[in-house]
Scaffold this active site. Sequence first.
Site, short mmCIF file in Angstrom:
data_model
loop_
_atom_site.label_atom_id
_atom_site.label_comp_id
_atom_site.label_asym_id
_atom_site.label_seq_id
_atom_site.Cartn_x
_atom_site.Cartn_y
_atom_site.Cartn_z
N GLY A 57 43.98 39.34 21.70
CA GLY A 57 44.19 38.00 22.01
C GLY A 57 45.03 37.60 20.65
O GLY A 57 45.28 38.16 19.85
N CYS A 84 41.93 45.65 19.96
CA CYS A 84 42.63 44.70 19.10
C CYS A 84 41.86 43.53 18.53
O CYS A 84 40.84 43.72 17.76
CB CYS A 84 43.80 44.34 19.64
SG CYS A 84 45.10 43.55 18.55
N TYR A 85 41.97 42.32 19.05
CA TYR A 85 41.16 41.04 18.38
C TYR A 85 39.71 41.52 18.82
O TYR A 85 38.91 41.12 17.83
CB TYR A 85 41.65 39.80 19.01
CG TYR A 85 40.89 38.70 18.59
CD1 TYR A 85 41.08 38.03 17.20
CD2 TYR A 85 39.88 38.26 19.31
CE1 TYR A 85 40.38 37.06 17.01
CE2 TYR A 85 38.96 37.12 18.95
CZ TYR A 85 39.22 36.74 17.82
OH TYR A 85 38.53 35.44 17.32
N HIS A 172 46.55 48.99 22.09
CA HIS A 172 46.36 48.71 23.35
C HIS A 172 46.60 49.81 24.25
O HIS A 172 47.48 50.31 24.47
CB HIS A 172 47.54 47.59 23.60
CG HIS A 172 47.26 46.04 22.87
ND1 HIS A 172 46.37 45.12 23.40
CD2 HIS A 172 47.44 45.69 21.70
CE1 HIS A 172 46.35 44.20 22.60
NE2 HIS A 172 47.14 44.36 21.71
N GLU A 174 45.92 49.85 27.44
CA GLU A 174 46.22 49.29 28.74
C GLU A 174 47.81 49.17 29.17
O GLU A 174 48.34 48.99 30.14
CB GLU A 174 45.82 47.71 29.15
CG GLU A 174 46.33 46.92 28.18
CD GLU A 174 45.64 46.42 26.84
OE1 GLU A 174 45.10 47.43 26.44
OE2 GLU A 174 45.66 45.35 26.07
N SER A 226 53.47 33.12 56.86
CA SER A 226 54.92 33.14 56.42
C SER A 226 55.76 34.31 56.87
O SER A 226 57.03 34.13 56.51
CB SER A 226 54.92 32.66 55.20
OG SER A 226 54.56 33.79 54.44
N GLY A 227 55.16 35.25 57.01
CA GLY A 227 55.95 36.65 57.09
C GLY A 227 55.99 37.36 55.80
O GLY A 227 56.49 38.56 55.83
N GLY A 228 55.25 36.58 54.77
CA GLY A 228 55.10 37.41 53.54
C GLY A 228 54.04 38.25 53.44
O GLY A 228 53.20 38.35 54.52
N VAL A 229 53.82 39.13 52.34
CA VAL A 229 52.67 40.29 52.58
C VAL A 229 51.25 39.56 52.55
O VAL A 229 50.53 39.95 53.17
CB VAL A 229 52.93 41.06 51.39
CG1 VAL A 229 51.93 42.34 51.28
CG2 VAL A 229 54.19 41.56 51.05
N ASP A 230 50.90 38.67 51.57
CA ASP A 230 49.73 38.13 51.41
C ASP A 230 49.22 37.42 52.72
O ASP A 230 48.10 37.62 53.12
CB ASP A 230 49.63 36.90 50.41
CG ASP A 230 50.33 37.35 49.02
OD1 ASP A 230 50.55 38.77 49.06
OD2 ASP A 230 50.59 36.96 48.09
N SER A 231 50.08 36.51 53.62
CA SER A 231 49.52 36.11 54.54
C SER A 231 49.39 36.81 55.75
O SER A 231 48.51 36.99 56.61
CB SER A 231 50.29 34.83 55.09
OG SER A 231 51.83 35.06 55.45
N SER A 232 50.30 37.84 55.79
CA SER A 232 50.06 38.92 57.05
C SER A 232 48.80 39.85 56.78
O SER A 232 48.16 40.05 57.74
CB SER A 232 51.29 39.89 56.93
OG SER A 232 52.51 39.09 56.93
N LYS A 371 48.26 42.08 43.57
CA LYS A 371 49.26 42.19 44.57
C LYS A 371 49.37 43.62 45.06
O LYS A 371 49.46 43.95 46.15
CB LYS A 371 50.46 41.93 43.99
CG LYS A 371 51.86 41.68 44.87
CD LYS A 371 51.84 40.23 45.57
CE LYS A 371 52.97 40.46 46.74
NZ LYS A 371 52.69 39.03 47.10
#
Length: 515
Positions: A57, A84-85, A172, A174, A226-232, A371
């Site tokens: 942080g 770290c923090y 870090h 990650e 909408s044709g996007g990945v998420d809604s499909s 995603k």
Amino acid sequence: MDIHSQKILILDFGSQYTQLIARRVREARVYCEIHPYNAGIPFIRSFGPKGIILSGGPSSVFDKGAPRIPAELFELGIPVFSICYGMQLTAKIFGGEVERSRRREYGPATILIDDTEDIFHGLRSRKLEVWMSHGDRVKRLPEGYRAIAHSENSVVAAMKNKELNSFGVQFHPEVVHTPKGRKILENFLFRVCKCKPVWTMSSFIEDAVRSIREKVGRGKVICGISGGVDSSVTAALVGRAVGRRLTCIFVDNGVLRKGEAEKVYATLRRNFDMKIRKVDASERFFRRLKGVKDPERKRKIIGNEFIKVFEEEAKKIKGVGFLAQGTLYPDVIESVSFKGPSATIKSHHNVGGLLKRMRLKLIEPLRELFKDEVRELGRELGLSEELICRHPFPGPGLAIRILGEVTPERCRTVREADAIVLEEIKNAGLYTKMWQAFAVLLPVKSVGVMGDERTYENTVAVRMVESVDGMTADWVRLPYDVMGRISSRIINEVKGVNRVVYDISSKPPSTIEWE
Ligand code: XMP
């Protein structure tokens, strides 16, 4: 085994890398959630994690009002990995000494490992390349802890307390700049916490289908696509759960890409047994957008009009009880996050009013996913690679890529130019290597010559960016020959354009979109 039974809790102290920690844990096939550092002991108990990770942080333990956690957290019998923090805080809690350094150590460093039993197990080399980003450091170890790695000038780089199963690292693990970071996190998950890697998208599907069915019962669901990945992916998943009791509504707002409406409709139709209603509302949208130049007003108008059209259409379906929406985990974190360092990239349609007016309940089956997981899920569900690898496309569509007034004519210009940009980078094999590529129509005319004639026509800007999440981005160093082909094709093929420029700004300070 229940995919949520093996889970890790990440407590966020506001690090820019917190989401990365979560993604690394998920990639290791272990479910995890991010919660603010002050989530509280009762919450932690009821969450029941197999391990806790304290993020880094921006604060210093010396700051007034710096975020703290109770010592009790270490006495729950749950292993703790602090970064770290988080490590400085751990040291402080157990009576160690933290030293304020005058300047922040930022960048690559080499440390030496002293103990290969737990988190540094199986790393081969004693030397470890790591990424540092911190101001303070642990000067004297706290009670019960010993150093398990040190830096070249003998500063503690990692520590452990075996009885408490508490581990701390100054660097870090990650980020990709710590090449063995993934292994270190996996050691924590599998050696220390004894997690089992059961978080896979195929088991996620079973779980999600079951819970959607439970929630929906015999009810009907609507979903905007909408044709996007998420809604499909949302539609495909809900469709798998409730079949033809799902109706998808696809609104053509007139500011879509070339052939988009037809393509999306055909793809979903072909692959899924669900009802789809396509509404051509382009005229309505253009009417509302007439004379509007301000980008935020454009967004508002398109958002509101979308809700209206969607609602009108939804009302034609009898007995709908649920609305499915493709909200992702980054949007969820944003709303609960401590100071919200992990900014979201997408403004969702505000569906609150719609839900109330139509008395609908919301289902958000992707709310736990990042995603990349949504893409993997899409593949599992059988969506085409073309759909899954699509670049993000903003809800307000081409309207925010037409600077100035949005008219059908100007929309046609930018749509044609956009289609050429996409075609050329696909031909060059570069499409999947970038985050977004598109054309922008500028409100600037300039002089040119065509044949023997002087022209006075529009300018198109071409924008291509690389990015991992849309929060920061860099412009793509596009090969000159591809650039050249795009430019000459746009000028030759798109009526009303006589000049093409390439955008070489990164984000920040610019944004990806021009409006
Ligand atoms: P900016 O332009 O803010 O864009 O750097 C970051 C990402 O968000 C997308 N974007 C939007 N998406 N509605 C959306 O659904 C919007 O109003 C909107 N504005 C920007 C943009 O395409 C990029 O991926």
